[in-house]
Design an enzyme around this catalytic site. Structure first.
Site, PDB file in Angstrom:
ATOM      1  N   SER A 249      17.378  39.942  16.244  1.00  0.00           N
ATOM      2  CA  SER A 249      18.556  40.513  15.590  1.00  0.00           C
ATOM      3  C   SER A 249      19.728  39.565  15.803  1.00  0.00           C
ATOM      4  CB  SER A 249      18.860  41.914  16.139  1.00  0.00           C
ATOM      5  OG  SER A 249      18.981  41.898  17.547  1.00  0.00           O
ATOM      6  N   LEU A 250      20.469  39.296  14.729  1.00  0.00           N
ATOM      7  CA  LEU A 250      21.519  38.284  14.737  1.00  0.00           C
ATOM      8  C   LEU A 250      22.873  38.878  14.374  1.00  0.00           C
ATOM      9  CD1 LEU A 250      19.418  35.511  12.986  1.00  0.00           C
ATOM     10  CD2 LEU A 250      20.209  35.459  15.365  1.00  0.00           C
ATOM     11  N   GLY A 251      23.102  40.123  14.801  1.00  0.00           N
ATOM     12  CA  GLY A 251      24.388  40.755  14.529  1.00  0.00           C
ATOM     13  C   GLY A 251      24.633  40.909  13.041  1.00  0.00           C
ATOM     14  N   ALA A 252      25.857  40.643  12.622  1.00  0.00           N
ATOM     15  CA  ALA A 252      26.225  40.813  11.216  1.00  0.00           C
ATOM     16  C   ALA A 252      25.485  39.838  10.305  1.00  0.00           C
ATOM     17  CB  ALA A 252      27.732  40.635  11.054  1.00  0.00           C
ATOM     18  N   GLY A 254      22.302  39.263  10.200  1.00  0.00           N
ATOM     19  CA  GLY A 254      21.030  39.815   9.742  1.00  0.00           C
ATOM     20  C   GLY A 254      19.976  39.719  10.823  1.00  0.00           C
ATOM     21  N   GLY A 280      20.497  47.716  17.305  1.00  0.00           N
ATOM     22  CA  GLY A 280      19.276  46.985  17.607  1.00  0.00           C
ATOM     23  C   GLY A 280      18.067  47.903  17.707  1.00  0.00           C
ATOM     24  N   ASP A 281      18.261  49.087  18.275  1.00  0.00           N
ATOM     25  CA  ASP A 281      17.169  50.067  18.367  1.00  0.00           C
ATOM     26  C   ASP A 281      16.725  50.513  16.980  1.00  0.00           C
ATOM     27  OD1 ASP A 281      17.802  49.838  21.064  1.00  0.00           O
ATOM     28  OD2 ASP A 281      19.044  51.643  21.042  1.00  0.00           O
TER      29      ASP A 281
END
Length: 341
Positions: A249-252, A254, A280-281
């Site tokens: 997961s790369l935040g905003a 994507g 993230g969950d």
């Protein structure tokens, strides 16, 4: 069937501030909520509300505030302990900034009781499934470990679940993540079928393998600018070492998925951020929903990003339901794993 395990469950207390957070000053709260939390609990909630079979296993008593909050959501749960759940505090301010204050969890337990309860649940799921493909049966190990758990607890439970025929997804950080990587290098049975790090946790994994650790913030910033080479190289290195799939997961920006010899990136749609707690969950839950429904890796990633993006638009630790999701899913693109691709 998906079984989620939350070794360190919590009561998540969210306080919405009336303005930006002032460190060292007085901060006034507009409103607050208490919700049953923990990474595995959150994953189970998303899966349950999506209509798939799930069981949440938590080392907490079946009475008290935590149990009341959790059972109110209707998620099938096995309570296995007698230590009360910790309380975590999340502060969300009017600038969209989230500040988390997490308690360590109850001491004086070594995790043996929870490991036995998980093995019982896994055995029951395997027996009930019969000849069902193992791809339909997942064990999700998520979150931090209480203070007195052995650091390699996740690795031990992963190996035990593999012997029962389940696939295992792990989402953790810091010492438990490093211990998982170390044990996985020695014991193939301890290697998860899926690991879901964020950019900082991906850097921790690379460091645990003895490589030069990339900077998590730099990986995320580069991805947002369209440069995926660093995160692709780091994630592909994990699959080269036997990890079945790596969902970053790369935040905003994507998320990136490396699976079945290919790398896919899915940009996150632009949305108004209300709270990042549980994003993230929700991303992990979206992937698992796609997995048990037989979707391709690319479509699993699209569903994962849709869930994670939707989660940040909801207050506190509120989790996305099918009615919250966009009508059109984001579209992943395949990205090269090496200059020769």
């Amino acid at each position: 069937m998906i079984i989620t395990v939350t070794p360190n469950p919590s009561i998540d207390r969210t306080q919405a501030l009336a303005g930006p957070l002032t460190v060292g000053g007085v901060n006034r709260v507009r409103h607050g909520t208490d919700q049953a939390g923990g990474k595995g609990v959150n994953v189970a909630g998303v899966i349950h509300h999506a209509g798939e079979d799930v069981l949440s296993v938590v080392p907490a008593p079946d009475t008290g505030t935590f149990a009341r909050l959790l059972t109110a959501g209707g998620v099938p749960t096995r309570f296995t302990g007698d230590a009360p759940a910790r309380v975590n505090v999340t502060l969300t301010d009017t600038d969209g900034v989230t500040t988390k204050i997490n308690s360590p969890g109850p001491p004086d337990t070594d995790g043996a009781g929870l490991a036995a309860a998980v093995d019982d649940a896994v055995a029951a799921a395997a027996e009930a499934a019969g000849d069902t493909e193992a791809a339909d049966r997942w064990l999700v190990l998520a979150g931090s470990l209480p203070p007195d758990y052995p650091a390699d607890w996740y690795a031990r439970v992963t190996a035990a679940a593999h012997r029962r025929g389940l696939r295992v997804a792990v989402d953790t950080s810091d010492e438990p993540l490093a211990a998982l990587v170390t044990r996985a290098a020695e014991d193939p049975a301890a290697v998860p079928d899926l690991v879901k790090p964020n950019s900082h946790e991906l850097a921790q994994i690379v460091a645990a393998f003895g490589g030069t650790s990339p900077d998590g913030d730099a990986l995320e910033a580069a991805a947002a600018a369209g440069d995926l080479s660093g995160v692709v190289a780091a994630a592909s290195g994990l699959t080269d070492r036997g990890f079945g799939a790596v969902l970053v997961s790369l935040g905003a920006a994507g998320a990136l998925l490396v699976e079945d010899g290919a790398a896919w990136f899915c940009a996150g749609p632009t949305v108004e951020v209300v709270s990042t707690v549980g994003a993230g969950d929700s991303t992990l839950a979206g992937y698992l929903l796609g997995a048990v429904r037989g979707l391709t890796p690319a479509d699993r990633l699209a569903l994962a990003v849709a869930h994670g993006t939707t989660a940040v638009t909801l207050p506190g630790t509120t989790l996305p339901t099918p009615t919250d999701l966009p009508t059109t899913l984001p579209v992943p693109v395949r990205v090269p794993q090496s200059p020769e691709d």
